[in-house]
Design a protein around this motif. Structure first.
Motif, mmCIF file in Angstrom:
data_model
loop_
_atom_site.group_PDB
_atom_site.id
_atom_site.type_symbol
_atom_site.label_atom_id
_atom_site.label_comp_id
_atom_site.label_asym_id
_atom_site.label_seq_id
_atom_site.Cartn_x
_atom_site.Cartn_y
_atom_site.Cartn_z
ATOM 1 N N GLY A 114 37.368 -40.400 -17.718
ATOM 2 C CA GLY A 114 37.559 -38.958 -17.613
ATOM 3 C C GLY A 114 36.265 -38.255 -17.229
ATOM 4 N N LEU A 115 36.430 -37.158 -16.508
ATOM 5 C CA LEU A 115 35.284 -36.373 -16.040
ATOM 6 C C LEU A 115 35.649 -34.898 -16.221
ATOM 7 N N GLU A 116 34.799 -34.132 -16.881
ATOM 8 C CA GLU A 116 35.023 -32.694 -17.062
ATOM 9 C C GLU A 116 33.840 -31.951 -16.468
ATOM 10 N N LEU A 117 34.118 -31.133 -15.453
ATOM 11 C CA LEU A 117 33.078 -30.351 -14.785
ATOM 12 C C LEU A 117 33.666 -29.033 -14.308
ATOM 13 N N PHE A 118 32.885 -27.993 -14.358
ATOM 14 C CA PHE A 118 33.258 -26.694 -13.789
ATOM 15 C C PHE A 118 34.604 -26.201 -14.316
ATOM 16 N N GLY A 119 34.950 -26.551 -15.548
ATOM 17 C CA GLY A 119 36.198 -26.101 -16.150
ATOM 18 C C GLY A 119 37.410 -26.930 -15.752
ATOM 19 N N GLY A 120 37.243 -27.936 -14.919
ATOM 20 C CA GLY A 120 38.346 -28.790 -14.500
ATOM 21 C C GLY A 120 38.163 -30.199 -15.020
ATOM 22 N N THR A 121 39.145 -31.050 -14.759
ATOM 23 C CA THR A 121 39.070 -32.447 -15.198
ATOM 24 C C THR A 121 39.450 -33.373 -14.049
ATOM 25 N N ALA A 122 38.891 -34.545 -14.091
ATOM 26 C CA ALA A 122 39.221 -35.578 -13.098
ATOM 27 C C ALA A 122 39.267 -36.918 -13.816
ATOM 28 N N GLU A 123 39.966 -37.840 -13.211
ATOM 29 C CA GLU A 123 40.067 -39.188 -13.743
ATOM 30 C C GLU A 123 39.670 -40.160 -12.651
ATOM 31 N N LEU A 124 38.750 -41.051 -12.986
ATOM 32 C CA LEU A 124 38.305 -42.088 -12.058
ATOM 33 C C LEU A 124 39.004 -43.385 -12.450
ATOM 34 N N ALA A 125 39.526 -44.098 -11.476
ATOM 35 C CA ALA A 125 40.223 -45.353 -11.764
ATOM 36 C C ALA A 125 39.793 -46.426 -10.770
ATOM 37 N N GLN A 126 39.706 -47.637 -11.276
ATOM 38 C CA GLN A 126 39.329 -48.771 -10.427
ATOM 39 C C GLN A 126 40.571 -49.555 -10.049
ATOM 40 N N ALA A 140 39.739 -26.043 -12.300
ATOM 41 C CA ALA A 140 39.911 -24.960 -13.271
ATOM 42 C C ALA A 140 40.876 -23.901 -12.754
ATOM 43 N N ASP A 141 41.043 -23.806 -11.434
ATOM 44 C CA ASP A 141 41.980 -22.844 -10.845
ATOM 45 C C ASP A 141 43.407 -23.383 -10.795
ATOM 46 N N GLY A 142 43.633 -24.584 -11.346
ATOM 47 C CA GLY A 142 44.968 -25.172 -11.374
ATOM 48 C C GLY A 142 45.289 -26.048 -10.178
ATOM 49 N N GLU A 143 44.440 -26.047 -9.176
ATOM 50 C CA GLU A 143 44.665 -26.847 -7.966
ATOM 51 C C GLU A 143 44.506 -28.340 -8.313
ATOM 52 N N GLN A 144 45.453 -29.136 -7.830
ATOM 53 C CA GLN A 144 45.368 -30.572 -8.031
ATOM 54 C C GLN A 144 44.808 -31.230 -6.769
ATOM 55 N N GLY A 145 44.040 -32.284 -6.955
ATOM 56 C CA GLY A 145 43.467 -33.007 -5.820
ATOM 57 C C GLY A 145 43.313 -34.476 -6.139
ATOM 58 N N ALA A 161 31.252 -38.515 -7.523
ATOM 59 C CA ALA A 161 30.640 -37.477 -6.689
ATOM 60 C C ALA A 161 31.700 -36.698 -5.920
ATOM 61 N N TYR A 162 32.679 -37.396 -5.355
ATOM 62 C CA TYR A 162 33.746 -36.714 -4.618
ATOM 63 C C TYR A 162 34.634 -35.894 -5.556
ATOM 64 N N ALA A 163 34.934 -36.474 -6.729
ATOM 65 C CA ALA A 163 35.728 -35.727 -7.709
ATOM 66 C C ALA A 163 34.963 -34.491 -8.164
ATOM 67 N N GLY A 164 33.673 -34.639 -8.405
ATOM 68 C CA GLY A 164 32.846 -33.502 -8.822
ATOM 69 C C GLY A 164 32.793 -32.408 -7.763
ATOM 70 N N ALA A 165 32.704 -32.799 -6.503
ATOM 71 C CA ALA A 165 32.696 -31.805 -5.417
ATOM 72 C C ALA A 165 34.019 -31.043 -5.390
ATOM 73 N N PHE A 166 35.129 -31.750 -5.603
ATOM 74 C CA PHE A 166 36.433 -31.089 -5.661
ATOM 75 C C PHE A 166 36.468 -30.091 -6.822
ATOM 76 N N LEU A 167 36.028 -30.520 -7.998
ATOM 77 C CA LEU A 167 36.055 -29.643 -9.168
ATOM 78 C C LEU A 167 35.168 -28.422 -8.972
ATOM 79 N N GLN A 168 34.038 -28.594 -8.302
ATOM 80 C CA GLN A 168 33.147 -27.468 -8.034
ATOM 81 C C GLN A 168 33.817 -26.453 -7.102
ATOM 82 N N GLU A 169 34.548 -26.953 -6.125
ATOM 83 C CA GLU A 169 35.257 -26.059 -5.181
ATOM 84 C C GLU A 169 36.397 -25.319 -5.851
#
Length: 175
Positions: A114-126, A140-145, A161-169
């Motif tokens: 799990g990754l929490e940044l900029f009020g959003g969350t992401a999950e990294l999977a191998q 954080a705006d509710g947008e899924q990616g 890094a890619y998930a973090g860039a998405f969460l920042q946007e």
């Protein structure tokens, strides 16, 4: 990758280098076996001398096999597949897997991270099959990616890094 061809000049140079490398080992082994000094390695029954050279080549062959397995393991550790190793060696994928069974290590599937940044969350999977990484997230705006359907990253850090860039946007809109 195709198996490289060797030119006649390269073959001559290789033969010379291998014989130069073999002679000191053959001399030392023959000296230990006969009790003769190394400089007299070639003295004696020609068949016995030739057999000692043959026995030395067997030792060299075993060492080449060990070094080959090390090279295959190194290639596997950098992500080469059995198919690629087989192509480099001029054999099938199955042949490569049989020849170097431990060269490609499949890492066990890891639990998603799990990754929490900029009020959003992401999950990294191998991906257990390839060992490569992907991500999914909700900003954080509710947008899924997510990473594209065919996109896989070589490392967990790259996927993060890619998930973090998405969460920042996709931070929450400020009123």
């Amino acid at each position: 990758m195709t198996v490289p061809e060797i030119t006649p000049e390269e073959q001559t140079a290789l033969d010379k280098a291998l014989l130069e490398a073999l002679n000191p080992l053959a001399s030392a082994i023959r000296s230990r076996a006969t009790g003769l000094p190394e400089h007299r390695m070639w003295d004696g029954d020609p068949a016995e001398v030739a057999l000692s050279v043959l026995a030395t080549w067997k030792l060299v062959d075993a060492e080449v096999k060990r070094l080959t397995a090390t090279a295959a393991g190194t290639a596997g550790s950098y992500g080469a597949s059995y198919e690629q190793m087989g192509a480099a060696w001029g054999i099938t994928r199955q042949g490569a897997r049989k020849k170097w069974p431990d060269a490609v290590v499949r890492t066990p599937a890891t639990a998603p991270i799990g990754l929490e940044l900029f009020g959003g969350t992401a999950e990294l999977a191998q991906d257990p099959a390839s060992g490569r990484w992907t991500w999914t997230g909700r900003g954080a705006d509710g947008e899924q990616g997510a990473a594209g359907a065919d996109v896989r990253y070589g490392t967990r850090e790259e996927a993060a890094a890619y998930a973090g860039a998405f969460l920042q946007e996709h931070t929450a809109a400020t009123p």
